[in-house]
Each structure stands twice: as structure tokens, then as C-alpha cells.
Design a protein around this motif. Structure first.
Motif, short mmCIF file in Angstrom:
data_model
loop_
_atom_site.label_atom_id
_atom_site.label_comp_id
_atom_site.label_asym_id
_atom_site.label_seq_id
_atom_site.Cartn_x
_atom_site.Cartn_y
_atom_site.Cartn_z
N SER A 70 -70.66 -92.85 -10.99
CA SER A 70 -70.23 -91.48 -10.67
C SER A 70 -69.73 -90.81 -11.94
N LYS A 71 -69.27 -89.59 -11.79
CA LYS A 71 -68.71 -88.88 -12.95
C LYS A 71 -67.32 -89.39 -13.28
N ARG A 72 -66.78 -90.18 -12.36
CA ARG A 72 -65.44 -90.73 -12.58
C ARG A 72 -65.44 -91.65 -13.79
N THR A 73 -64.41 -91.54 -14.61
CA THR A 73 -64.28 -92.51 -15.69
C THR A 73 -63.27 -93.56 -15.25
N GLU A 133 -66.78 -98.49 -14.40
CA GLU A 133 -67.99 -97.68 -14.59
C GLU A 133 -68.28 -97.44 -16.08
#
Lengths: 347, 320
Positions: free
Chosen positions: B239-242, B246
Motif C-alpha cells: 500500500s502507500k503506507r510506509t 512494506e
């Protein structure tokens, strides 16, 4: 406006106290990087730094933010919002970065739409700014209405002068903090330091080497969306990474998505997004309003020097110089501004 | 240095005038004294923009795939390390040889512009750069400066394998001496000495800082996928989550996806805004490929088969 004085020898005591009483965010050194992080006391805080690699915008708009978690039980949908925010002190932010927070305010605390996640953090944070002691070759805050010792937007502004910090009390919030630690903030010698600070501000303002002048730039952009200029080298050399937007203190685009943690549970997250990415504003039907780097670059710079002005009457760049410094291919907003002034002569 | 710049401009002009190419990609003066920026020149009049010197860090071979389907030929200025990218792109059928004119320039090392800039009086303008072998003299209108290469070179240049282009159509400038570096993998070896826990702690700390701006991926000359798995929305692999998990998935996937193709140009390292030592990951793979398959650095010769891209019945299979 009131002012105070803090002896340098007492700054550690102040930071230790702040770390005890507040969630204290301050500049630290991590390997080669200067970053804003939560600190547990004065020992980690970096007082002597040029500018942080990443701005402290994450205090108000974190790169990752859980807006709520959901649980579907079959009959009901349960929504849980995160607990209230902690009392926070943002210490050591530079004037440009504080000005950048002011550019967020009308976006997240606007008349039409308020953003509670932002405003809760904004309300419970005291901003203690730190005047710059050096102008870097990439700095151009002066051209964006700021200055190395400009306290606008800060609750307190500290300026290092000799073995003391001159403290300007700019808001009620700042006043309350100064009063709470009155044994550290004295009034003695403040008049002299005020003069010294003026001197310092004057000296530093003469040290900028980048010639940047926004006059007339917005006007040319107002009437000319499709300038051939945008087809030029910038679009060709841009590699489409998100560095400029992520290091930018005023970039505030985000993406919202659900992150399932089970079949019927999950979190709704809000994360930084970048207009340099190909999937940015990509529509469900496959249409992309900004299909190539040309449109993406145009969007980023138009946002800084036109759209933010159109909407909020504030320039969307504060001249911190981070994008100039970090761009892998040396795309430089100050050059773009100067180029556009030249373009303006011919349209 | 001045004669190299002069010759570069002359050759580029000739190529454009004779219509042998439609575009020349080279280095132009950047917005800081010690910095250059890629320039794209499509007319003989534009060649005066071209420059050369110890501040030409970018690997311009990266741009060739942008013009894969464009009509006409392209000339590109490359250093030794960048020229390995060209071989690699040719072997990957990413570009066709007859469409590219390779202008090779032997290189004696590139300096870190931020370090140099910090020493020079802000606002000074450049008069001349002279390469003295072990140092570089930078003459400006605000005085002359001297930079010892050992202190100012980009990390990757300290163990340069190919100071001279390994493939080129025309070479400009004096051939540079090739050195052998016994300790080319010293940093990787130091990492290998660590315990698993120490290695984990080391990389966790590095990856935690990642902003996922994807500069390392985007600058990579051999990252040539049309749509990267990390840009895909459906399915969303990351996802765009850091977060550490991830970020780690991204960095390990990136490093392994270019395993056997990475030409060790070091651009990922240079562009990371968070100073994550990404090249170490790729260097570990280079070292292993060397140890296991006696495989040279990809791109050093044309037609090298990637050790991970071929099967031979004689391959050791100790892990089976």
C-alpha cells in the motif's frame, strides 16, 4: 509583543521539562540525516543544524495516519476513531517550515471543509521556532515572503545570540508556556537582545545568493495553461519520483484507502501521495488527467506559484530549498520561476 | 577539461548537423556551481549547453528507454559506469543498437556536489575545473578551491571498475588508468561479518527511514518494467503506507529484481533522499554472483548472459 531570555545553559533543562510534560518533537541526528522525531529529553536534541532533511510537517499531517478502524459484525458496522491527541511541543522548527504550516491551515481548516485530524493536532501543539543562523546556497525564503528570523506562525521564536536565546512570545499559547516555566524564561536583558536580533536578521537577509522574484509570474500562468515551456527539459529529465513532494514542507496531497486486517475488520488510512506518481488521480475508468511527466510537473509548480495563491492568497512555496537540494536531476523551482519570467516577455 | 567540453560540443554539433541523430542527451551546467543537470539538445545551436567535468554524476543511459519508440536516433554521453547500462539495455532488447550513438567520456571520478558546495562561497560562479589526478581544482570568481578526491568522490567512484566506457561509438578525452581494487566488497564483507540479529537491526534502521518516494527505482537504468508492481492498485501488493514491513518488501524486491542485471552504477545510492545505502544490497548480490558463478559485473561486456537468466546442467546445486 512580549519577549524573554533563556540562557543557553538552561536550554537542556527546558527541553527535559518539555519532554516530561509534553510529547516533544525536535530535530535529531540519525546517521547523516537531520530529522524531526519524538525525543525523551534534551540529550537527543540537535540545536545546531542548518535545516532538517525532512520538514516537520508530519506533526500535523503524518505520512501515515489511521483515521478509523472498522469492524463489521454481520448486523452492525462498528467504527472506532483513534484516541484524542497528545499535548505536543514542536521544538526547533525553522521559520520556513513554520510558514509552511500556515499554508496548510486554510486547506485543512477551511470554511467549507474542516479536517478534525489536522485541527486537533494543530490546536494541541505549541510551535517553538528557531531562527536560522546561516543561509544556505539553496535557501530563498526571502523571495516567498519569509526570512531567516521571521517568527510568523510560531508561538515562540528563539533566536540564538551569543550565550543566550532571545525569545519572542507571539501568541497566547506561547505566553502560557513561558509562564509555566517562568524560572527558565527571564526578562533580563531582553531589550538589548531584541536589537541584536534585528542586526542578525539584517545580516542574514543580505546573504541570499539565489535571485528569485515572483512578480508577474502568476499573471502569465493565469492566462496560459498550455505554455510550450512545459514540454521542455524539465519534463524530459524528470524521473517521476516523489522526492520533491515528500521533502516539500507545503505539499499536502494524500490518498485514502482501506487496509483490511481481517475479513471483516480493517483500518482506513490516509497517507502522503505525490502528484509525480503515475497513479495519482488516476480514475477508475482508466483516464488519467495528468498522463505524462509534462502535466505532472506543470501541476506541481502551478500548485506552488498559482493555485495556492488563487485559492488562499498565499504562495504555496516557502523557499526552504529542499526540492532544489534533493532532486536527483536538478529540477529547480527557482530556475522555473526565472524561466517563466522570461517566457512572460514573449506571450 | 575545457578541451573535452570543446570536443563534446563539436561532435554533438556534427551529429546533429549531419542528421545522424535527432537528439543529444548530455550534461549541462546545473543551478549550483558544483552540479550538472541532464540536457536534451535537438539543434546544432543548442550544443553550447553541453558541459563535462567531475560533477556529472547522473547516468544518462537511463533516458534511452524513454525514447524507445520515438523516431530518429539519439546520441547519449556516458561515463564508464553508465556505458555498462547500455550493454545491459541492448542485451535486454530495450534499445536497438543502430538507433543509439554512444559518446563515451573516460572519467576520473565524480565528486559529491553537496560536499563540494558546502566549501565554496555561496553565489560564486565557475571559471574552470582542472583534474590534477588525485585532486580537483575548482576556480571561481570568489577564489580557487582544491578538493582531494579521496575525501570528495562519490562512494561508488572509490572502487571504480570501468573508468573508460566499455562500449562507445566515439570516445572523447584521455583514457584513464584502470585500477584493481582488492577491497571492492569491503563494506559488504563487513556486513557479512555481522550476526543475523545485527544485520536485521542494521537494515531495519535503514528501511524504517524510507519515504517510498521511489527515486531509487525510477533512477535505475535497468528498472524497465512498463508498470511496476509497486505502482499497481489492483491488486495492491504494497500500500502507500510506509512501515518497516512494506518498506522492506519494496527494497528487497527491488534489489532482487535487478539481480544479475544491476550494472552497479550506484545511482540508487546517490539519489536516496534519506541516505539509505541501497547499493550495498546490490553489491552483496554482485559479490555472490561472482563467488558462485564467476559472473562479472553485468554490462561490462556485450552479450553477457545473466547468471540468473540461464540454466546450465553443470550449475552447482548445493541447496537441493
Amino acid at each position: 509583543m512580549e519577549s524573554r531570555v533563556v540562557n543557553k545553559g538552561q536550554i537542556s533543562e527546558l527541553l527535559d521539562k518539555l519532554a516530561k510534560d509534553y510529547n516533544l518533537i525536535a530535530p535529531i541526528k540519525e546517521e547523516t540525516m537531520t530529522l524531526f522525531r519524538r525525543v525523551s529529553g534534551a540529550q537527543d536534541v540537535l540545536l545546531d543544524y542548518n535545516n532538517s532533511d525532512i520538514s516537520p510537517k508530519g506533526c500535523f499531517l503524518p505520512q501515515n495516519e489511521k483515521t478509523f478502524s472498522y469492524m463489521y459484525t454481520g448486523d452492525t458496522l462498528e467504527i472506532n476513531k483513534p484516541e484524542g491527541v497528545q499535548k505536543t511541543v514542536l521544538f526547533g522548527a525553522r521559520p520556513c517550515d513554520i510558514k509552511a504550516i500556515l499554508t496548510f491551515d486554510p486547506v485543512f481548516e477551511g470554511v467549507k471543509f474542516g479536517d478534525e485530524y489536522y485541527s486537533n493536532k494543530r490546536k494541541s501543539t505549541v510551535i517553538i521556532g528557531l531562527s536560522c543562523s546561516k543561509v544556505l546556497s539553496t535557501c530563498f525564503c526571502y523571495a516567498m515572503g519569509g526570512g531567516p528570523c521571521d517568527g510568523t506562525g510560531s508561538d515562540l521564536l528563539l533566536t540564538e545570540i551569543g550565550d543566550k536565546y532571545y525569545v519572542e512570545v507571539n501568541t497566547e499559547k506561547g505566553k502560557a508556556l513561558v509562564d509555566a516555566y517562568s524560572q527558565i524564561f527571564s526578562s533580563q536583558g531582553a531589550e538589548q537582545l531584541a536589537k541584536d536580533k534585528e542586526e542578525l536578521a539584517k545580516k542574514l537577509s543580505g546573504e541570499f545568493v539565489r535571485k528569485v522574484d515572483l512578480t508577474g509570474v502568476k499573471e502569465v500562468l493565469d492566462g496560459n495553461f498550455e505554455l510550450p515551456y512545459w514540454d521542455g527539459d524539465n519534463a524530459k529529465k524528470c524521473i517521476g519520483c516523489g522526492t520533491c513532494t515528500y521533502v516539500c514542507p507545503t505539499c499536502h496531497c494524500f490518498d485514502i484507502f482501506d487496509y483490511p486486517t481481517g475479513d471483516f475488520t480493517g483500518d482506513r488510512l490516509r497517507c502522503w501521495d505525490s502528484c509525480m506518481f503515475p497513479e495519482y488521480t488516476l480514475e477508475a475508468g482508466g483516464h488519467n488527467p495528468r498522463p505524462t511527466r509534462k502535466e505532472r510537473i506543470r501541476n506541481r509548480f502551478m500548485h506552488k506559484i498559482k493555485y495556492h495563491l488563487d485559492r488562499y492568497n498565499m504562495v504555496g512555496c516557502v523557499g526552504c530549498g529542499r526540492c532544489v537540494n534533493k532532486c536527483p536531476v536538478n529540477i529547480d523551482i527557482t530556475k522555473i520561476i526565472n524561466d517563466l519570467k522570461e517566457v512572460a516577455q514573449n506571450v | 577539461m575545457m578541451d573535452v567540453i570543446q570536443q563534446l560540443r563539436e561532435q554533438a554539433k556534427k551529429l546533429l548537423e549531419e542528421k545522424k541523430v535527432d537528439l543529444v542527451i548530455g550534461f549541462g551546467q546545473g543551478t549550483e556551481l558544483a552540479r550538472t543537470t541532464p540536457v536534451f539538445i535537438d539543434s546544432p545551436e543548442g550544443v553550447s549547453k553541453l558541459t563535462w567535468g567531475p560533477f556529472c554524476a547522473n547516468n544518462l543511459a537511463k533516458y534511452l528507454t524513454d525514447y524507445k519508440n520515438a523516431p530518429g536516433n539519439i546520441a547519449v554521453v556516458v561515463k564508464g559506469c553508465d556505458s555498462r547500462s547500455i550493454n545491459r539495455l541492448l542485451d535486454d532488447n530495450q534499445i536497438s543498437r543502430d538507433k543509439v550513438v554512444i559518446i563515451g567520456v573516460p572519467c576520473s571520478g565524480q565528486l559529491e556536489w553537496q560536499k563540494v558546495s558546502a566549501e565554496i562561497k555561496p553565489g560564486a560562479s565557475l571559471k574552470e575545473v582542472v583534474d590534477n589526478g588525485d585532486s580537483v581544482s575548482v576556480k571561481t570568481d570568489a577564489g580557487d578551491y582544491k578538493f582531494d578526491k579521496k575525501d570528495y568522490l562519490l562512494h561508488r567512484c572509490l572502487v571504480c571498475e570501468n573508468p573508460n566506457p566499455v562500449v562507445s561509438d566515439l570516445t572523447i578525452g584521455k583514457e584513464q588508468p584502470v585500477k584493481n581494487y582488492e577491497d571492492r566488497f569491503a563494506e559488504v564483507q563487513a556486513l557479512e561479518q555481522m550476526s543475523t540479529e545485527e544485520k536485521n537491526a542494521y537494515w531495519d534502521k535503514q528501511f524504517s527511514r524510507c519515504l517510498r518516494c521511489y527515486a531509487c527505482r525510477n533512477v535505475c537504468s535497468v528498472c524497465t518494467c512498463q508498470t511496476c508492481v509497486f505502482d499497481q492498485m489492483l491488486p495492491m501488493w504494497v500500500s502507500k503506507r510506509t512501515n518497516l514491513s512494506e518498506n522492506t518488501a519494496f527494497h528487497l524486491t527491488r534489489a532482487f529484481h535487478v539481480a544479475g542485471r544491476c550494472v552497479d552504477c550506484g545511482e540508487c545510492d546517490r539519489v536516496c533522499p534519506m541516505d539509505i545505502p541501497l547499493r550495498k544490497l546490490n553489491q552483496k548480490i554482485h559479490k555472490d554472483l561472482g563467488d558462485l558463478f564467476e559472473s562479472p559485473t553485468p554490462g561490462t561486456k556485450p552479450g553477457l548472459v545473466s547468471p540468473l537468466g540461464e540454466f546450465s546442467p553443470g550449475d552447482p546445486e548445493e541447496f537441493m
